[in-house]
Motif scaffolding. Structure first.
Motif, PDB file in Angstrom:
ATOM      1  N   ALA A  36       1.170  -1.562   0.307  1.00 18.09           N
ATOM      2  CA  ALA A  36      -0.062  -0.329   0.190  1.00 18.09           C
ATOM      3  C   ALA A  36       0.617   1.710   0.124  1.00 18.09           C
ATOM      4  CB  ALA A  36      -0.808   0.028   0.969  1.00 18.09           C
ATOM      5  N   VAL A  37       0.218   2.085  -0.628  1.00 24.00           N
ATOM      6  CA  VAL A  37       1.481   4.249  -0.635  1.00 24.00           C
ATOM      7  C   VAL A  37      -0.089   4.624   0.864  1.00 24.00           C
ATOM      8  CG1 VAL A  37       1.567   5.529  -1.912  1.00 24.00           C
ATOM      9  CG2 VAL A  37       1.758   3.112  -2.956  1.00 24.00           C
ATOM     10  N   LEU A  38       0.854   4.869   1.166  1.00 25.16           N
ATOM     11  CA  LEU A  38       0.107   5.886   2.459  1.00 25.16           C
ATOM     12  C   LEU A  38       1.291   7.773   2.302  1.00 25.16           C
ATOM     13  CD1 LEU A  38      -1.131   6.589   5.105  1.00 25.16           C
ATOM     14  CD2 LEU A  38       0.318   5.226   6.223  1.00 25.16           C
ATOM     15  N   CYS A  39       0.240   8.053   1.003  1.00 22.88           N
ATOM     16  CA  CYS A  39       1.157   9.207   0.926  1.00 22.88           C
ATOM     17  C   CYS A  39       0.250  10.512   1.530  1.00 22.88           C
ATOM     18  CB  CYS A  39       0.852   9.900  -0.128  1.00 22.88           C
ATOM     19  SG  CYS A  39       1.724  10.702  -1.497  1.00 22.88           S
ATOM     20  N   ALA A  40       0.543  11.596   1.752  1.00 23.70           N
ATOM     21  CA  ALA A  40      -0.027  13.220   2.111  1.00 23.70           C
ATOM     22  C   ALA A  40      -0.677  13.764   1.220  1.00 23.70           C
ATOM     23  CB  ALA A  40       1.062  14.063   2.309  1.00 23.70           C
ATOM     24  N   THR A  41      -1.447  14.860   1.297  1.00 22.35           N
ATOM     25  CA  THR A  41      -1.850  15.551   0.309  1.00 22.35           C
ATOM     26  C   THR A  41      -1.522  16.532  -0.267  1.00 22.35           C
ATOM     27  OG1 THR A  41      -3.808  16.438   1.823  1.00 22.35           O
ATOM     28  CG2 THR A  41      -4.731  14.465   0.434  1.00 22.35           C
ATOM     29  N   ASN A  42      -0.266  16.610   0.735  1.00 22.93           N
ATOM     30  CA  ASN A  42      -0.118  18.463   0.794  1.00 22.93           C
ATOM     31  C   ASN A  42       0.840  18.663   0.223  1.00 22.93           C
ATOM     32  OD1 ASN A  42       1.404  17.424   3.154  1.00 22.93           O
ATOM     33  ND2 ASN A  42       0.511  19.027   4.464  1.00 22.93           N
ATOM     34  N   LEU A  43       1.537  17.662  -0.484  1.00 26.44           N
ATOM     35  CA  LEU A  43       3.304  17.875  -0.663  1.00 26.44           C
ATOM     36  C   LEU A  43       3.321  18.570  -2.089  1.00 26.44           C
ATOM     37  CD1 LEU A  43       4.006  13.915  -1.333  1.00 26.44           C
ATOM     38  CD2 LEU A  43       4.430  15.834   0.721  1.00 26.44           C
ATOM     39  N   ARG A  44       4.356  19.557  -1.957  1.00 31.48           N
ATOM     40  CA  ARG A  44       4.386  21.004  -2.824  1.00 31.48           C
ATOM     41  C   ARG A  44       4.472  20.327  -4.516  1.00 31.48           C
ATOM     42  NH1 ARG A  44       9.905  22.745  -0.907  1.00 31.48           N
ATOM     43  NH2 ARG A  44       8.947  23.377   1.350  1.00 31.48           N
ATOM     44  N   GLU A  45       4.979  19.850  -4.458  1.00 33.14           N
ATOM     45  CA  GLU A  45       4.883  18.716  -6.094  1.00 33.14           C
ATOM     46  C   GLU A  45       4.079  17.658  -7.039  1.00 33.14           C
ATOM     47  OE1 GLU A  45       7.646  14.439  -5.687  1.00 33.14           O
ATOM     48  OE2 GLU A  45       8.616  16.024  -5.555  1.00 33.14           O
ATOM     49  N   MET A  46       3.576  17.211  -5.995  1.00 32.84           N
ATOM     50  CA  MET A  46       2.628  16.634  -6.486  1.00 32.84           C
ATOM     51  C   MET A  46       2.289  15.422  -4.771  1.00 32.84           C
ATOM     52  SD  MET A  46       3.148  12.871  -8.664  1.00 32.84           S
ATOM     53  CE  MET A  46       5.443  13.608  -9.773  1.00 32.84           C
ATOM     54  N   GLY A  47       0.688  15.407  -4.634  1.00 30.17           N
ATOM     55  CA  GLY A  47       0.397  14.343  -3.579  1.00 30.17           C
ATOM     56  C   GLY A  47      -0.581  13.454  -4.005  1.00 30.17           C
ATOM     57  N   ALA A  48      -1.006  12.860  -3.020  1.00 32.44           N
ATOM     58  CA  ALA A  48      -2.231  11.705  -2.808  1.00 32.44           C
ATOM     59  C   ALA A  48      -2.959  12.126  -3.378  1.00 32.44           C
ATOM     60  CB  ALA A  48      -2.534  11.033  -1.123  1.00 32.44           C
ATOM     61  N   LEU A  49      -3.133  12.746  -4.009  1.00 35.32           N
ATOM     62  CA  LEU A  49      -4.332  13.416  -4.853  1.00 35.32           C
ATOM     63  C   LEU A  49      -4.021  13.565  -6.908  1.00 35.32           C
ATOM     64  CD1 LEU A  49      -5.924  16.834  -3.938  1.00 35.32           C
ATOM     65  CD2 LEU A  49      -6.414  13.708  -3.004  1.00 35.32           C
ATOM     66  N   GLU A  50      -2.691  13.893  -6.642  1.00 43.44           N
ATOM     67  CA  GLU A  50      -2.084  13.507  -8.045  1.00 43.44           C
ATOM     68  C   GLU A  50      -1.779  11.938  -8.276  1.00 43.44           C
ATOM     69  OE1 GLU A  50      -1.791  17.570  -7.104  1.00 43.44           O
ATOM     70  OE2 GLU A  50      -1.531  15.801  -5.780  1.00 43.44           O
ATOM     71  N   ILE A  51      -1.299  11.826  -7.007  1.00 46.42           N
ATOM     72  CA  ILE A  51      -0.427   9.740  -7.158  1.00 46.42           C
ATOM     73  C   ILE A  51      -1.258   8.893  -7.497  1.00 46.42           C
ATOM     74  CG2 ILE A  51       1.004   8.139  -5.803  1.00 46.42           C
ATOM     75  CD1 ILE A  51       2.777  10.655  -4.713  1.00 46.42           C
ATOM     76  N   ALA A  52      -2.695   8.864  -6.661  1.00 45.75           N
ATOM     77  CA  ALA A  52      -3.703   7.828  -6.780  1.00 45.75           C
ATOM     78  C   ALA A  52      -3.811   7.604  -8.692  1.00 45.75           C
ATOM     79  CB  ALA A  52      -4.874   7.846  -6.374  1.00 45.75           C
ATOM     80  N   GLY A  53      -4.358   8.632  -9.574  1.00 47.12           N
ATOM     81  CA  GLY A  53      -4.489   8.870 -10.570  1.00 47.12           C
ATOM     82  C   GLY A  53      -3.249   8.145 -11.542  1.00 47.12           C
ATOM     83  N   ILE A  54      -2.306   8.527 -11.282  1.00 47.40           N
ATOM     84  CA  ILE A  54      -0.582   7.682 -11.441  1.00 47.40           C
ATOM     85  C   ILE A  54      -0.954   6.141 -11.357  1.00 47.40           C
ATOM     86  CG2 ILE A  54       1.871   7.965 -12.124  1.00 47.40           C
ATOM     87  CD1 ILE A  54       1.312  11.315 -11.406  1.00 47.40           C
ATOM     88  N   ILE A  55      -1.169   6.230  -9.985  1.00 49.40           N
ATOM     89  CA  ILE A  55      -0.621   4.939  -9.431  1.00 49.40           C
ATOM     90  C   ILE A  55      -1.995   4.045 -10.415  1.00 49.40           C
ATOM     91  CG2 ILE A  55      -0.544   2.855  -7.354  1.00 49.40           C
ATOM     92  CD1 ILE A  55       0.569   5.080  -6.760  1.00 49.40           C
ATOM     93  N   HIS A  56      -3.478   3.999 -10.466  1.00 42.16           N
ATOM     94  CA  HIS A  56      -3.828   3.431 -10.606  1.00 42.16           C
ATOM     95  C   HIS A  56      -4.681   3.159 -12.621  1.00 42.16           C
ATOM     96  CE1 HIS A  56      -5.587   3.585  -6.165  1.00 42.16           C
ATOM     97  NE2 HIS A  56      -5.018   2.630  -6.389  1.00 42.16           N
ATOM     98  N   ALA A  57      -3.887   4.048 -13.166  1.00 40.19           N
ATOM     99  CA  ALA A  57      -3.034   4.313 -14.207  1.00 40.19           C
ATOM    100  C   ALA A  57      -2.491   3.043 -15.327  1.00 40.19           C
ATOM    101  CB  ALA A  57      -3.272   5.805 -15.220  1.00 40.19           C
ATOM    102  N   ASP A  58      -1.923   2.490 -14.402  1.00 41.44           N
ATOM    103  CA  ASP A  58      -1.232   1.226 -14.756  1.00 41.44           C
ATOM    104  C   ASP A  58      -1.961  -0.185 -14.138  1.00 41.44           C
ATOM    105  OD1 ASP A  58       0.821  -0.150 -15.610  1.00 41.44           O
ATOM    106  OD2 ASP A  58       2.790   0.914 -14.543  1.00 41.44           O
TER     107      ASP A  58
END
Length: 138
Positions: free
Chosen positions: A54-76
Protein backbone atom coordinates in the motif's frame (compact mmCIF):
# COMPACT_ATOMS: atom_id res chain seq x y z
CA UNK A 1 2.70 -8.14 9.68
CA UNK A 2 3.10 -11.06 7.30
CA UNK A 3 0.67 -11.98 4.54
CA UNK A 4 1.42 -14.78 2.11
CA UNK A 5 4.71 -15.57 3.86
CA UNK A 6 6.19 -12.11 3.21
CA UNK A 7 6.37 -8.99 5.37
CA UNK A 8 3.87 -6.37 4.29
CA UNK A 9 5.61 -3.30 2.93
CA UNK A 10 4.14 0.20 3.19
CA UNK A 11 5.44 3.11 1.13
CA UNK A 12 5.06 6.24 3.27
CA UNK A 13 5.32 9.55 1.41
CA UNK A 14 5.38 12.75 3.47
CA UNK A 15 7.63 15.81 3.37
CA UNK A 16 7.38 16.29 7.15
CA UNK A 17 10.28 14.13 8.25
CA UNK A 18 9.29 14.23 11.94
CA UNK A 19 5.72 13.10 11.17
CA UNK A 20 6.99 10.43 8.79
CA UNK A 21 9.42 9.09 11.39
CA UNK A 22 6.73 8.88 14.09
CA UNK A 23 4.17 7.20 11.81
CA UNK A 24 6.85 4.90 10.35
CA UNK A 25 7.82 3.73 13.84
CA UNK A 26 4.15 3.09 14.71
CA UNK A 27 3.71 1.10 11.47
CA UNK A 28 6.80 -0.97 12.33
CA UNK A 29 5.30 -1.71 15.77
CA UNK A 30 2.25 -3.05 13.91
CA UNK A 31 4.62 -5.39 12.05
CA UNK A 32 4.96 -3.57 8.74
CA UNK A 33 8.11 -3.02 6.76
CA UNK A 34 8.22 0.72 6.00
CA UNK A 35 9.91 2.53 3.13
CA UNK A 36 9.79 6.31 3.56
CA UNK A 37 10.17 9.03 0.96
CA UNK A 38 9.88 12.79 1.24
CA UNK A 39 9.42 13.36 -2.50
CA UNK A 40 6.59 11.84 -4.48
CA UNK A 41 8.46 11.59 -7.79
CA UNK A 42 11.20 9.50 -6.17
CA UNK A 43 8.59 7.37 -4.41
CA UNK A 44 6.86 6.61 -7.70
CA UNK A 45 10.10 5.23 -9.13
CA UNK A 46 10.50 2.89 -6.15
CA UNK A 47 7.12 1.30 -6.93
CA UNK A 48 8.54 0.11 -10.25
CA UNK A 49 11.24 -2.05 -8.67
CA UNK A 50 9.99 -2.65 -5.12
CA UNK A 51 6.19 -2.96 -5.04
CA UNK A 52 4.64 -2.15 -1.65
CA UNK A 53 1.35 -3.56 -0.34
CA UNK A 54 0.00 0.00 0.00
CA UNK A 55 0.98 3.64 -0.46
CA UNK A 56 0.34 6.04 2.40
CA UNK A 57 0.72 9.57 1.02
CA UNK A 58 0.17 13.12 2.23
CA UNK A 59 -2.27 15.27 0.29
CA UNK A 60 -0.29 18.49 0.81
CA UNK A 61 3.04 17.75 -0.86
CA UNK A 62 4.50 20.57 -2.95
CA UNK A 63 5.11 18.79 -6.24
CA UNK A 64 2.33 16.21 -6.18
CA UNK A 65 0.46 14.54 -3.38
CA UNK A 66 -1.96 11.69 -2.88
CA UNK A 67 -4.57 13.32 -5.10
CA UNK A 68 -2.26 13.21 -8.11
CA UNK A 69 -0.41 10.02 -7.21
CA UNK A 70 -3.58 7.92 -7.00
CA UNK A 71 -4.37 8.65 -10.65
CA UNK A 72 -0.83 7.95 -11.78
CA UNK A 73 -0.57 4.67 -9.89
CA UNK A 74 -4.01 3.38 -10.86
CA UNK A 75 -3.53 4.30 -14.54
CA UNK A 76 -0.96 1.50 -14.85
CA UNK A 77 -2.80 -1.86 -15.04
CA UNK A 78 0.05 -3.50 -13.15
CA UNK A 79 -0.60 -1.16 -10.18
CA UNK A 80 -4.37 -0.77 -10.49
CA UNK A 81 -5.09 -2.77 -7.33
CA UNK A 82 -2.40 -1.03 -5.23
CA UNK A 83 -4.20 0.80 -2.41
CA UNK A 84 -3.42 4.51 -2.12
CA UNK A 85 -4.28 5.92 1.29
CA UNK A 86 -4.36 9.71 1.58
CA UNK A 87 -3.23 11.47 4.75
CA UNK A 88 -4.88 14.87 5.05
CA UNK A 89 -5.95 17.65 7.39
CA UNK A 90 -9.14 15.92 8.47
CA UNK A 91 -11.54 18.27 6.75
CA UNK A 92 -14.65 17.01 4.99
CA UNK A 93 -13.42 18.68 1.80
CA UNK A 94 -10.07 16.83 1.94
CA UNK A 95 -11.89 13.56 2.48
CA UNK A 96 -14.15 14.10 -0.54
CA UNK A 97 -11.28 15.28 -2.77
CA UNK A 98 -9.28 12.19 -1.87
CA UNK A 99 -12.01 9.78 -2.87
CA UNK A 100 -12.83 11.77 -6.01
CA UNK A 101 -9.15 11.59 -7.00
CA UNK A 102 -9.19 7.80 -6.74
CA UNK A 103 -7.66 7.25 -3.32
CA UNK A 104 -8.78 4.03 -1.66
CA UNK A 105 -9.00 5.47 1.84
CA UNK A 106 -8.35 8.60 3.86
CA UNK A 107 -6.72 9.17 7.25
CA UNK A 108 -6.69 12.36 9.33
CA UNK A 109 -3.06 13.29 9.99
CA UNK A 110 -4.04 14.78 13.37
CA UNK A 111 -4.58 11.30 14.82
CA UNK A 112 -1.89 9.69 16.92
CA UNK A 113 0.74 7.69 15.04
CA UNK A 114 -0.57 4.53 16.72
CA UNK A 115 -4.13 5.26 15.54
CA UNK A 116 -2.90 5.94 11.99
CA UNK A 117 -0.92 2.68 11.99
CA UNK A 118 -3.91 0.72 13.34
CA UNK A 119 -6.11 2.19 10.60
CA UNK A 120 -3.58 1.20 7.93
CA UNK A 121 -3.41 -2.31 9.37
CA UNK A 122 -7.20 -2.56 9.27
CA UNK A 123 -7.20 -1.50 5.60
CA UNK A 124 -4.49 -4.01 4.65
CA UNK A 125 -6.11 -6.91 6.54
CA UNK A 126 -9.51 -6.06 5.07
CA UNK A 127 -8.05 -5.99 1.55
CA UNK A 128 -6.15 -9.26 2.06
CA UNK A 129 -9.07 -11.15 3.55
CA UNK A 130 -11.84 -9.43 1.69
CA UNK A 131 -14.51 -7.44 3.47
CA UNK A 132 -17.00 -9.77 5.10
CA UNK A 133 -19.70 -7.85 7.00
CA UNK A 134 -20.76 -10.98 8.90
CA UNK A 135 -17.34 -11.07 10.58
CA UNK A 136 -18.01 -7.59 11.93
CA UNK A 137 -21.10 -8.84 13.75
CA UNK A 138 -19.40 -11.72 15.53
Amino acid sequence: MIIGGRPVKILLIDSNVYFSKRVGEALKREGFEVVSASQAAFALTTIEYDMPAAVLCATNLREMGALEIAGIIHADPKNAALPVIAIGDGSQRALMESFQAGCDDYIDRHGTPAAIAAHVKQIIVSKAQGFLPTQMLE
